[in-house]
Design an enzyme around this catalytic site. Structure first.
Site, PDB file in Angstrom:
ATOM      1  CG  HIS A  46      34.809 -21.181 -30.336  1.00 26.69           C
ATOM      2  ND1 HIS A  46      35.088 -21.589 -31.006  1.00 26.69           N
ATOM      3  CD2 HIS A  46      35.465 -21.013 -29.535  1.00 26.69           C
ATOM      4  CE1 HIS A  46      36.277 -21.946 -30.999  1.00 26.69           C
ATOM      5  NE2 HIS A  46      36.407 -21.347 -29.623  1.00 26.69           N
ATOM      6  CG  ASP A  53      36.610 -27.905 -25.304  1.00 23.83           C
ATOM      7  OD1 ASP A  53      37.826 -28.292 -24.736  1.00 23.83           O
ATOM      8  OD2 ASP A  53      36.819 -26.725 -25.436  1.00 23.83           O
ATOM      9  CG  ASN A  74      33.562 -19.012 -33.606  1.00 23.09           C
ATOM     10  OD1 ASN A  74      33.876 -19.227 -32.476  1.00 23.09           O
ATOM     11  ND2 ASN A  74      33.384 -20.356 -34.297  1.00 23.09           N
ATOM     12  CD  GLU A  76      32.461 -23.399 -32.719  1.00 25.74           C
ATOM     13  OE1 GLU A  76      32.428 -22.209 -32.181  1.00 25.74           O
ATOM     14  OE2 GLU A  76      33.214 -23.931 -32.702  1.00 25.74           O
TER      15      GLU A  76
HETATM   16  C1  F6R Z   1      39.254 -25.081 -25.315  1.00 24.67           C
HETATM   17  C2  F6R Z   1      38.508 -24.389 -26.197  1.00 24.67           C
HETATM   18  C3  F6R Z   1      38.199 -23.495 -27.204  1.00 24.67           C
HETATM   19  C4  F6R Z   1      39.483 -21.675 -27.118  1.00 24.67           C
HETATM   20  C5  F6R Z   1      39.446 -21.317 -27.873  1.00 24.67           C
HETATM   21  C6  F6R Z   1      40.626 -20.253 -28.044  1.00 24.67           C
HETATM   22  O1  F6R Z   1      39.637 -26.124 -24.419  1.00 24.67           O
HETATM   23  O2  F6R Z   1      37.730 -24.176 -25.258  1.00 24.67           O
HETATM   24  O3  F6R Z   1      37.563 -22.580 -26.811  1.00 24.67           O
HETATM   25  O4  F6R Z   1      39.785 -21.855 -25.927  1.00 24.67           O
HETATM   26  O5  F6R Z   1      39.219 -21.902 -29.197  1.00 24.67           O
HETATM   27  O6  F6R Z   1      41.888 -21.249 -28.546  1.00 24.67           O
HETATM   28  P1  F6R Z   1      43.315 -21.138 -28.684  1.00 24.67           P
HETATM   29  O7  F6R Z   1      43.788 -20.592 -27.427  1.00 24.67           O
HETATM   30  O8  F6R Z   1      44.479 -22.377 -28.980  1.00 24.67           O
HETATM   31  O9  F6R Z   1      43.516 -19.808 -29.254  1.00 24.67           O
END
Ligand code: F6R
Length: 255
Positions: free
Chosen positions: A136, A67, A134, A141
């Site tokens: 995701h 992403d 959440n 989301e």
């Molecule tokens: C990042 C992504 C997100 C993160 C998630 C956890 O490329 O796709 O899904 O993996 O938000 O983020 P952290 O690792 O910073 O807790």
């Protein structure tokens, strides 16, 4: 779902790097699906170190990232492109033409199409995932439905709040992103999801507590995948161990 219990973040990152290196060893031209954020940072450190010590070679490896924020140029210090170059790409011998990233300043629809036509022709050998509080995955989301293809998405309020820790002010966090859809993720041959610390415990608890799949809890789609490895640290494990009928989804413990 396979489960690996690591003592802490360092051990989990080490084990994740080992899984990635195993895939590269089997196939020098492996296509790695990569994530950004705090979760994979330690893994990239071990990949860099192992490259430096000659234990892994990225010269034929290909990557595709999950992403990118809409509106941030690749040289913005909070863009995911910048993160990837800083944490991994600029430190190993990967070829620039083998790196697939979303251009945050590009037309989101065109970027999504470019991603999906690549994914139609190429299969991800290992997809690395973090998880949002959440649930995701990528920036898929919670919604009333899953979106299969790469798409433009509005970030959930909680995601903006969580990611504001990387910005000077919450108002600077982009509100939209382009993300690989669930189809790109679940079609990977192997998926490795890591989660560390107490903040991720409620999401992992919810993931493991039944065998249901809900678009309102996107990571639950992983229950439909054949080859998923979940790695957590002990801090998280201690918070979920008494309430999860682990046998519902965890078919095997240990490395
Ligand atoms: C990042 C992504 C997100 C993160 C998630 C956890 O490329 O796709 O899904 O993996 O938000 O983020 P952290 O690792 O910073 O807790």
């Amino acid at each position: 779902m396979r489960y690996i219990l690591a003592e802490d973040y360092e051990e989990g990152s080490r084990k994740t790097a080992d899984l990635i290196e195993g895939v590269i060893r089997e196939n020098q031209k492996a296509l790695l699906g990569l994530a950004t954020g705090d979760t994979p940072r330690g893994t990239y450190k071990y990949l860099r170190e192992d490259f430096f010590e000659g234990k892994v070679d990225f010269s034929e490896v290909r990557t595709i990232n999950l992403d990118e924020y809409v509106g941030l140029p690749g040289n913005h210090c909070q863009s995911f492109a910048y993160f990837m170059h800083r944490e991994l790409f600029s430190k190993v011998n990967i070829r620039p033409e083998n790196i697939m990233l979303i251009d945050g300043e590009g037309d989101p629809e065109a970027e999504a199409e470019r991603y999906d036509s690549f994914l139609k022709e190429n299969t991800i050998d290992l997809q690395l995932l973090g998880i949002g509080e959440n649930g995701h995955i990528g920036f898929n989301e919670p919604e009333a439905y899953f979106t299969a293809n790469t798409h433009l998405t509005e970030l959930a309020e909680g995601t903006i709040r969580a990611n504001s820790r990387f910005f000077k002010d919450i108002s600077e966090v982009p509100k939209r992103a382009v993300t690989m859809g669930v189809s790109g993720i679940i079609n990977a041959k192997k998926i490795v999801m890591a989660a560390y610390g107490h903040k991720k415990a409620p999401a992992i608890k919810r993931l493991l507590c039944d065998d249901k799949i809900y678009p309102e809890f996107p990571c639950s789609i992983l229950k439909a995948c054949r080859d998923v490895t979940l790695i957590t640290d002990r801090e998280l494990y201690e918070l979920i161990k008494d309430s999860c009928p682990a046998d519902v989804c965890l078919v095997k413990s240990g490395p």
